[in-house]
Write an enzyme that holds these catalytic residues in place. Structure first.
Site, PDB file in Angstrom:
ATOM      1  N   ASP A  92      -4.778  13.496   8.247  1.00  0.00           N
ATOM      2  CA  ASP A  92      -3.558  13.501   7.446  1.00  0.00           C
ATOM      3  C   ASP A  92      -2.574  12.524   8.094  1.00  0.00           C
ATOM      4  O   ASP A  92      -2.057  12.788   9.180  1.00  0.00           O
ATOM      5  CB  ASP A  92      -2.984  14.918   7.424  1.00  0.00           C
ATOM      6  CG  ASP A  92      -1.713  15.005   6.593  1.00  0.00           C
ATOM      7  OD1 ASP A  92      -1.244  13.951   6.084  1.00  0.00           O
ATOM      8  OD2 ASP A  92      -1.187  16.120   6.454  1.00  0.00           O
ATOM      9  N   MET A  93      -2.312  11.419   7.431  1.00  0.00           N
ATOM     10  CA  MET A  93      -1.491  10.374   8.030  1.00  0.00           C
ATOM     11  C   MET A  93       0.003  10.729   8.091  1.00  0.00           C
ATOM     12  O   MET A  93       0.803   9.944   8.592  1.00  0.00           O
ATOM     13  CB  MET A  93      -1.701   9.050   7.296  1.00  0.00           C
ATOM     14  CG  MET A  93      -3.105   8.516   7.465  1.00  0.00           C
ATOM     15  SD  MET A  93      -3.545   8.358   9.212  1.00  0.00           S
ATOM     16  CE  MET A  93      -5.282   7.965   9.064  1.00  0.00           C
ATOM     17  N   ILE A 121      -2.328   5.895   0.751  1.00  0.00           N
ATOM     18  CA  ILE A 121      -0.947   6.189   0.342  1.00  0.00           C
ATOM     19  C   ILE A 121      -0.823   7.684   0.076  1.00  0.00           C
ATOM     20  O   ILE A 121      -1.787   8.333  -0.313  1.00  0.00           O
ATOM     21  CB  ILE A 121      -0.513   5.438  -0.939  1.00  0.00           C
ATOM     22  CG1 ILE A 121      -1.530   5.615  -2.067  1.00  0.00           C
ATOM     23  CG2 ILE A 121      -0.272   3.963  -0.663  1.00  0.00           C
ATOM     24  CD1 ILE A 121      -1.030   5.135  -3.411  1.00  0.00           C
ATOM     25  N   TYR A 183       7.990   4.547  -3.108  1.00  0.00           N
ATOM     26  CA  TYR A 183       6.710   3.835  -2.986  1.00  0.00           C
ATOM     27  C   TYR A 183       6.950   2.345  -2.750  1.00  0.00           C
ATOM     28  O   TYR A 183       6.398   1.739  -1.835  1.00  0.00           O
ATOM     29  CB  TYR A 183       5.881   4.053  -4.256  1.00  0.00           C
ATOM     30  CG  TYR A 183       4.628   3.212  -4.330  1.00  0.00           C
ATOM     31  CD1 TYR A 183       3.467   3.618  -3.678  1.00  0.00           C
ATOM     32  CD2 TYR A 183       4.611   2.009  -5.026  1.00  0.00           C
ATOM     33  CE1 TYR A 183       2.320   2.846  -3.735  1.00  0.00           C
ATOM     34  CE2 TYR A 183       3.465   1.226  -5.084  1.00  0.00           C
ATOM     35  CZ  TYR A 183       2.332   1.647  -4.438  1.00  0.00           C
ATOM     36  OH  TYR A 183       1.200   0.871  -4.493  1.00  0.00           O
ATOM     37  N   ALA A 184       7.832   1.752  -3.588  1.00  0.00           N
ATOM     38  CA  ALA A 184       8.127   0.322  -3.465  1.00  0.00           C
ATOM     39  C   ALA A 184       8.728   0.015  -2.094  1.00  0.00           C
ATOM     40  O   ALA A 184       8.385  -0.994  -1.468  1.00  0.00           O
ATOM     41  CB  ALA A 184       9.071  -0.121  -4.573  1.00  0.00           C
ATOM     42  N   ILE A 218      -3.816  -1.449 -10.824  1.00  0.00           N
ATOM     43  CA  ILE A 218      -5.263  -1.288 -10.814  1.00  0.00           C
ATOM     44  C   ILE A 218      -5.629  -0.006 -11.559  1.00  0.00           C
ATOM     45  O   ILE A 218      -4.937   0.991 -11.468  1.00  0.00           O
ATOM     46  CB  ILE A 218      -5.787  -1.196  -9.363  1.00  0.00           C
ATOM     47  CG1 ILE A 218      -5.337  -2.392  -8.555  1.00  0.00           C
ATOM     48  CG2 ILE A 218      -7.289  -1.068  -9.346  1.00  0.00           C
ATOM     49  CD1 ILE A 218      -6.054  -3.661  -8.837  1.00  0.00           C
ATOM     50  N   ASP A 219      -6.716  -0.067 -12.274  1.00  0.00           N
ATOM     51  CA  ASP A 219      -7.142   1.048 -13.112  1.00  0.00           C
ATOM     52  C   ASP A 219      -7.838   2.133 -12.290  1.00  0.00           C
ATOM     53  O   ASP A 219      -8.999   2.420 -12.465  1.00  0.00           O
ATOM     54  CB  ASP A 219      -8.074   0.484 -14.199  1.00  0.00           C
ATOM     55  CG  ASP A 219      -8.686   1.580 -15.049  1.00  0.00           C
ATOM     56  OD1 ASP A 219      -8.164   2.697 -15.018  1.00  0.00           O
ATOM     57  OD2 ASP A 219      -9.679   1.296 -15.722  1.00  0.00           O
ATOM     58  N   THR A 220      -7.118   2.738 -11.351  1.00  0.00           N
ATOM     59  CA  THR A 220      -7.698   3.850 -10.615  1.00  0.00           C
ATOM     60  C   THR A 220      -7.248   5.138 -11.285  1.00  0.00           C
ATOM     61  O   THR A 220      -6.312   5.146 -12.064  1.00  0.00           O
ATOM     62  CB  THR A 220      -7.219   3.862  -9.153  1.00  0.00           C
ATOM     63  OG1 THR A 220      -5.815   4.047  -9.147  1.00  0.00           O
ATOM     64  CG2 THR A 220      -7.581   2.573  -8.455  1.00  0.00           C
TER      65      THR A 220
END
Ligand code: NAG
Ligand code: NAG
Length: 228
Positions: A92-93, A121, A183-184, A218-220
Site C-alpha cells: 500500500d503506497m 495511483i 489528481y492533476a 486511456i480506455d482502462t
C-alpha cells in the site's frame, strides 16, 4: 457512439505515445530479455499491460499493487507469455515503509534492477473539488511522494546496471482542467520532479535515464467508470 469514437481516438493517441517512447533510439527489444523490472500498480490498466509487454520480451518481473489475489493472476499470465521470472508483492503506497520494502524485495529477488516502472495511483473522485484536504494529502503521498522514495531507493542499483526510471504521467499534469484537481496536482508534481531529475542526472554524468510517459485518456476500466 460518437463519444466512444472520440474515446477510442484518445486512447489510440495514448498507445501511440507509448509506442513512440518504446521506439526511441535507446530501445532494443533484445536488451529486455532477462531485464530486471519492477512495475507498480500492476494489477490493472496501464500497469498490467506494461507488465505483459515486458513479459513477452522475456523480462524478469516483480509486480506490486494492493491486491495480492489479482496480482497473482497477472503474474501467472506473465509467465505464460514468456517472462523469465515473475513475482508479486502486495503493498500500500499510502504507507511510506511499503515503498522501500517493495524496492528492496525486487533487488533481493532479482539481484538488482534495470527498470523501475512507476505507475500506481490512488483512487480520486471525478468531480468538483470538495475541499477534502486530507484526501489531497493522502493522494500526494500515493501518487507522488512514494515515487520519489522508490526512485531514491533504487538509484544506486540502477546506477550499477545503467538502468532506467519510467514514470507514467498524464496530460493532466501539463494542462489545468476542472474536475480532477488533486489528481492533476500529483501529476504536475511528478512532471516537475522527474523532469528536473532527468537534467540533474545528465549533469552528473549518471548512468541512469528517466523516461516520463505522458498519456492521454486511456480506455482502462477505471477511466471508463469515471467518464460514464
Ligand atoms: C554502463 O555504461 C558504461 C558506459 O557509460 C559502461 O562502461 C559499463 O560497462 C556499463 N555497465 C553495464 C552494467 O552495462
Ligand atoms: C556508471 O557505471 C560505471 C561502470 O558501469 C561506474 O564506474 C560509474 O561510477 C557509474 N557512474 C556513476 C555516476 O555512478
Amino acid at each position: 457512439m460518437k463519444f466512444y469514437t472520440k474515446l477510442f481516438l484518445l486512447c489510440s493517441l495514448g498507445v501511440a505515445f507509448i509506442a513512440v517512447q518504446w521506439s526511441g533510439s535507446s530501445f532494443h527489444a533484445e536488451s529486455l530479455k532477462g531485464a530486471r523490472v519492477l512495475v507498480t500498480g500492476a494489477s490493472t490498466g496501464i500497469g498490467e499491460q506494461l507488465a505483459y509487454h515486458y513479459a513477452r520480451l522475456g523480462a524478469q518481473l516483480v509486480l506490486t499493487a494492493r491486491r495480492g489475489n489479482v496480482l497473482e493472476q497477472v503474474v501467472n499470465k506473465c509467465l505464460e507469455m514468456g517472462a523469465q521470472k515473475a513475482l508479486f508483492i502486495p503493498a500500500d503506497m499510502a504507507n511510506p515503509a511499503d515503498s522501500d520494502r517493495v524496492v528492496q524485495y525486487a533487488i533481493d529477488q532479482l539481484g538488482g534492477l534495470d527498470f523501475l516502472v512507476l505507475n500506481h495511483i490512488g483512487p480520486s473522485p471525478y468531480g468538483m473539488w470538495d475541499g477534502d484536504v486530507e484526501h489531497t494529502r493522502w493522494l500526494l503521498q500515493v501518487n507522488f511522494l512514494s515515487y520519489v522514495q522508490m526512485a531514491k531507493k533504487a538509484l544506486p542499483t540502477l546506477e550499477n546496471s545503467n538502468g532506467s526510471i519510467v514514470v507514467v504521467s498524464s496530460l493532466l499534469g501539463k494542462v489545468s482542467n476542472p474536475f480532477e484537481l488533486p489528481y492533476a496536482a500529483t501529476k504536475f508534481a511528478l512532471n516537475g520532479f522527474f523532469g528536473g531529475l532527468q537534467h540533474e542526472l545528465a549533469m552528473q554524468g549518471s548512468n541512469v535515464s528517466v523516461t516520463i510517459c505522458t498519456l492521454g485518456l486511456i480506455d482502462t476500466e477505471t477511466a471508463m467508470e469515471k467518464i460514464k
